[in-house]
Structures are given as structure tokens and as C-alpha cells.
Design a protein around this motif. Structure first.
Motif, PDB file in Angstrom:
ATOM      1  N   ARG A   1       2.617   3.623  -9.433  1.00  0.00           N
ATOM      2  CA  ARG A   1       1.327   4.041 -10.347  1.00  0.00           C
ATOM      3  C   ARG A   1       2.271   5.184 -11.226  1.00  0.00           C
ATOM      4  O   ARG A   1       1.976   5.168 -12.264  1.00  0.00           O
ATOM      5  CB  ARG A   1       0.527   4.549  -9.619  1.00  0.00           C
ATOM      6  CG  ARG A   1      -0.815   4.842 -10.567  1.00  0.00           C
ATOM      7  CD  ARG A   1      -2.187   5.381  -9.748  1.00  0.00           C
ATOM      8  NE  ARG A   1      -1.709   6.486  -9.164  1.00  0.00           N
ATOM      9  CZ  ARG A   1      -1.336   7.873  -9.533  1.00  0.00           C
ATOM     10  NH1 ARG A   1      -1.586   7.973 -11.003  1.00  0.00           N
ATOM     11  NH2 ARG A   1      -1.125   8.927  -8.942  1.00  0.00           N
ATOM     12  N   LYS A   2       3.059   5.931 -10.501  1.00  0.00           N
ATOM     13  CA  LYS A   2       3.585   7.188 -11.202  1.00  0.00           C
ATOM     14  C   LYS A   2       4.915   6.604 -12.330  1.00  0.00           C
ATOM     15  O   LYS A   2       4.691   7.033 -13.340  1.00  0.00           O
ATOM     16  CB  LYS A   2       4.175   8.003 -10.440  1.00  0.00           C
ATOM     17  CG  LYS A   2       3.333   8.824  -9.397  1.00  0.00           C
ATOM     18  CD  LYS A   2       4.044   9.647  -8.460  1.00  0.00           C
ATOM     19  CE  LYS A   2       3.042  10.449  -7.664  1.00  0.00           C
ATOM     20  NZ  LYS A   2       3.709  11.024  -6.426  1.00  0.00           N
TER      21      LYS A   2
ATOM     22  N   HIS B   1       0.877  -1.333   0.133  1.00  0.00           N
ATOM     23  CA  HIS B   1      -0.004  -0.117  -0.081  1.00  0.00           C
ATOM     24  C   HIS B   1       0.791   1.318   0.132  1.00  0.00           C
ATOM     25  O   HIS B   1       0.491   2.240  -0.519  1.00  0.00           O
ATOM     26  CB  HIS B   1      -0.919   0.043   1.228  1.00  0.00           C
ATOM     27  CG  HIS B   1      -0.332   0.108   2.400  1.00  0.00           C
ATOM     28  ND1 HIS B   1       0.211  -0.926   3.244  1.00  0.00           N
ATOM     29  CD2 HIS B   1      -0.329   1.163   3.337  1.00  0.00           C
ATOM     30  CE1 HIS B   1       0.625  -0.491   4.255  1.00  0.00           C
ATOM     31  NE2 HIS B   1       0.504   0.528   4.434  1.00  0.00           N
ATOM     32  N   GLU B   2       2.220   1.306   0.466  1.00  0.00           N
ATOM     33  CA  GLU B   2       3.029   2.383   0.448  1.00  0.00           C
ATOM     34  C   GLU B   2       3.683   2.599  -0.847  1.00  0.00           C
ATOM     35  O   GLU B   2       3.868   3.705  -1.254  1.00  0.00           O
ATOM     36  CB  GLU B   2       4.043   2.219   1.502  1.00  0.00           C
ATOM     37  CG  GLU B   2       3.509   2.237   2.958  1.00  0.00           C
ATOM     38  CD  GLU B   2       4.897   2.144   3.895  1.00  0.00           C
ATOM     39  OE1 GLU B   2       5.712   2.349   3.842  1.00  0.00           O
ATOM     40  OE2 GLU B   2       4.376   1.756   5.053  1.00  0.00           O
ATOM     41  N   GLU B   3       3.865   1.586  -1.525  1.00  0.00           N
ATOM     42  CA  GLU B   3       4.526   1.439  -3.001  1.00  0.00           C
ATOM     43  C   GLU B   3       3.703   1.916  -4.008  1.00  0.00           C
ATOM     44  O   GLU B   3       4.136   2.179  -4.787  1.00  0.00           O
ATOM     45  CB  GLU B   3       5.449   0.047  -3.032  1.00  0.00           C
ATOM     46  CG  GLU B   3       6.337   0.035  -4.191  1.00  0.00           C
ATOM     47  CD  GLU B   3       7.082   1.337  -4.536  1.00  0.00           C
ATOM     48  OE1 GLU B   3       7.342   1.581  -5.515  1.00  0.00           O
ATOM     49  OE2 GLU B   3       7.668   1.757  -3.245  1.00  0.00           O
TER      50      GLU B   3
ATOM     51  N   PRO C   1       7.544  -5.914  -5.371  1.00  0.00           N
ATOM     52  CA  PRO C   1       7.188  -6.329  -6.610  1.00  0.00           C
ATOM     53  C   PRO C   1       5.746  -6.474  -6.845  1.00  0.00           C
ATOM     54  O   PRO C   1       5.465  -6.188  -8.047  1.00  0.00           O
ATOM     55  CB  PRO C   1       7.896  -7.684  -6.536  1.00  0.00           C
ATOM     56  CG  PRO C   1       8.206  -8.319  -5.390  1.00  0.00           C
ATOM     57  CD  PRO C   1       8.390  -6.847  -4.797  1.00  0.00           C
ATOM     58  N   GLU C   2       4.922  -6.734  -5.861  1.00  0.00           N
ATOM     59  CA  GLU C   2       3.352  -6.833  -6.087  1.00  0.00           C
ATOM     60  C   GLU C   2       2.918  -5.434  -6.481  1.00  0.00           C
ATOM     61  O   GLU C   2       1.990  -5.681  -7.510  1.00  0.00           O
ATOM     62  CB  GLU C   2       2.774  -7.389  -4.838  1.00  0.00           C
ATOM     63  CG  GLU C   2       3.184  -8.784  -4.289  1.00  0.00           C
ATOM     64  CD  GLU C   2       2.646  -8.920  -2.996  1.00  0.00           C
ATOM     65  OE1 GLU C   2       1.689  -8.261  -2.617  1.00  0.00           O
ATOM     66  OE2 GLU C   2       3.179  -9.734  -2.330  1.00  0.00           O
ATOM     67  N   ALA C   3       3.343  -4.538  -6.285  1.00  0.00           N
ATOM     68  CA  ALA C   3       2.770  -3.165  -6.397  1.00  0.00           C
ATOM     69  C   ALA C   3       2.971  -2.771  -8.036  1.00  0.00           C
ATOM     70  O   ALA C   3       1.903  -2.676  -8.597  1.00  0.00           O
ATOM     71  CB  ALA C   3       3.283  -1.935  -5.631  1.00  0.00           C
ATOM     72  N   PHE C   4       3.934  -2.792  -8.512  1.00  0.00           N
ATOM     73  CA  PHE C   4       4.347  -2.457  -9.988  1.00  0.00           C
ATOM     74  C   PHE C   4       3.831  -3.614 -10.904  1.00  0.00           C
ATOM     75  O   PHE C   4       3.344  -3.227 -11.818  1.00  0.00           O
ATOM     76  CB  PHE C   4       5.835  -2.413 -10.245  1.00  0.00           C
ATOM     77  CG  PHE C   4       6.100  -1.788 -11.538  1.00  0.00           C
ATOM     78  CD1 PHE C   4       6.195  -0.372 -11.956  1.00  0.00           C
ATOM     79  CD2 PHE C   4       6.509  -2.611 -12.526  1.00  0.00           C
ATOM     80  CE1 PHE C   4       6.361   0.138 -13.001  1.00  0.00           C
ATOM     81  CE2 PHE C   4       6.586  -1.965 -13.823  1.00  0.00           C
ATOM     82  CZ  PHE C   4       6.596  -0.533 -14.166  1.00  0.00           C
ATOM     83  N   LEU C   5       4.149  -4.917 -10.512  1.00  0.00           N
ATOM     84  CA  LEU C   5       3.737  -5.892 -11.331  1.00  0.00           C
ATOM     85  C   LEU C   5       2.194  -5.968 -11.350  1.00  0.00           C
ATOM     86  O   LEU C   5       1.656  -6.490 -12.292  1.00  0.00           O
ATOM     87  CB  LEU C   5       4.232  -7.165 -10.684  1.00  0.00           C
ATOM     88  CG  LEU C   5       5.532  -7.255 -10.853  1.00  0.00           C
ATOM     89  CD1 LEU C   5       6.191  -8.729 -10.265  1.00  0.00           C
ATOM     90  CD2 LEU C   5       6.293  -6.987 -12.243  1.00  0.00           C
TER      91      LEU C   5
ATOM     92  N   ASP D   1      14.125   3.488 -12.321  1.00  0.00           N
ATOM     93  CA  ASP D   1      12.839   3.454 -11.411  1.00  0.00           C
ATOM     94  C   ASP D   1      11.993   2.399 -11.302  1.00  0.00           C
ATOM     95  O   ASP D   1      11.634   2.101 -10.131  1.00  0.00           O
ATOM     96  CB  ASP D   1      11.882   4.786 -11.973  1.00  0.00           C
ATOM     97  CG  ASP D   1      12.580   6.161 -11.768  1.00  0.00           C
ATOM     98  OD1 ASP D   1      13.646   6.451 -10.953  1.00  0.00           O
ATOM     99  OD2 ASP D   1      12.271   7.098 -12.596  1.00  0.00           O
ATOM    100  N   ILE D   2      11.781   1.752 -12.280  1.00  0.00           N
ATOM    101  CA  ILE D   2      11.116   0.576 -12.412  1.00  0.00           C
ATOM    102  C   ILE D   2      12.071  -0.486 -11.520  1.00  0.00           C
ATOM    103  O   ILE D   2      11.145  -1.194 -10.693  1.00  0.00           O
ATOM    104  CB  ILE D   2      11.142  -0.118 -14.055  1.00  0.00           C
ATOM    105  CG1 ILE D   2       9.959   1.003 -14.698  1.00  0.00           C
ATOM    106  CG2 ILE D   2      10.348  -1.343 -13.908  1.00  0.00           C
ATOM    107  CD1 ILE D   2       9.971   0.716 -16.089  1.00  0.00           C
TER     108      ILE D   2
END
Length: 163
Positions: free
Chosen positions: A106-107, A99-101, A149-153, A140-141
Motif C-alpha cells: 500500500r505504501k 496479509h503481511e505484504e 504479487p497478489e498484494a501489490f497487484l 520497491d515495486i
């Protein structure tokens, strides 16, 4: 047996299990391989990375202490190792809750989508891809995935009507 060694100590015949460091700095497309080509050895020793994991069961081993060195030569070798270690800086990226990442991811994901769209437009027009412009975005990615990894993926898996 796996051993972590300095890249300066890598020799032909060793089995490289993993190259330590950022995947962006890794000069090879594969993760593990037996080092048999002198060109690959040269590429490895000239890259920006400092350490590798070798598998001594699949390839050559390294000797811990050079044989036949005088007391003075041994001290010089130790000093060189200490200098090399001091120069190698490893950045620790802490793991954060999803939830923090998620907002940061998203950006970065939005920037990545725009960059890929622009790259495809440039290629269609016959222009070359400017890799130096996308390298910071790739970093950045990488950092976002390293933090969680869960946030971006999860964002990458989302599809919309236009994509």
C-alpha cells in the motif's frame, strides 16, 4: 534442452530463453530471442547480469570443457569461473503471506501513484522524465511483487472516481 550459462560464454547463434536477474537490469524488451546481432551480443555481455538460460534445440549449444587447453590453462579457466561466481550476488527475496505484504504494498503503491502524477505534470510542462529518480521506486515495486504479487497487484486494480 535448457542450459544455464555464464553471460561471458554467450555466442551469436544461441537462443536466449531467459536472462537471469532483475527485470530492471535486463537490457532487452523481449524475454526470449535468437541472438543474431553483434550489437545485441555486446549489450548482453556488458550488462550487469551474469547468467542466461539458453535453449539448445532452438540455437547453438555451449561446450562444457574447452578443447585443447593445457592443464594450467584449464585451471586458470576454472579459477576465472569461480571468481565470476563469487562476484555475482543473487538476493533472495522470501515469499510472504498477502496479509503481511499488503501494508508495505500500500505504501509503495501510494508513492508510485504520486510519482506517475508528477511525471505526467513534468511532461506536460515539456520537461524530461528523470529516470534516476524513479529507479528506487521501481525496485520497491519489484520487491513487493516478488514477496507476494497478489498484494501489490490487487491495489493496482483498484480504481477510484478521480483515476
Amino acid at each position: 534442452m535448457l542450459k544455464k550459462i555464464n553471460i561471458r560464454d554467450v555466442k551469436l547463434g544461441m537462443y536466449i530463453q531467459e536472462i537471469c536477474g532483475s527485470w530492471m537490469d535486463n537490457p532487452f524488451w523481449r524475454k526470449s530471442f535468437k541472438l543474431t546481432d553483434p550489437k545485441d551480443l555486446k549489450t548482453l555481455t556488458e550488462c550487469r547480469l551474469h547468467e542466461v538460460w539458453i535453449d539448445t534445440k532452438k540455437g547453438l549449444d555451449i561446450k562444457a570443457i574447452p578443447v585443447g587447453l593445457s592443464e594450467e590453462e584449464l585451471q586458470k579457466e576454472i579459477d576465472l569461473q569461480l571468481q565470476w561466481t563469487a562476484q555475482s550476488t543473487v538476493t533472495f527475496i522470501p515469499h510472504v503471506p498477502v496479509h503481511e505484504e499488503f501494508e508495505q504494498a500500500r505504501k509503495v503503491h501510494g508513492k508510485a501513484k504520486k510519482a506517475v502524477t508528477l511525471m505526467f505534470q513534468e511532461v506536460r510542462m515539456g520537461k524530461a522524465i528523470q529516470t534516476d529518480e524513479i529507479a528506487p521506486l521501481i525496485e520497491d515495486i519489484y520487491q513487493s511483487i516478488t514477496r507476494n504479487p497478489e498484494a501489490f497487484l490487487s491495489l493496482s486494480r483498484l480504481k477510484n472516481k478521480d483515476n
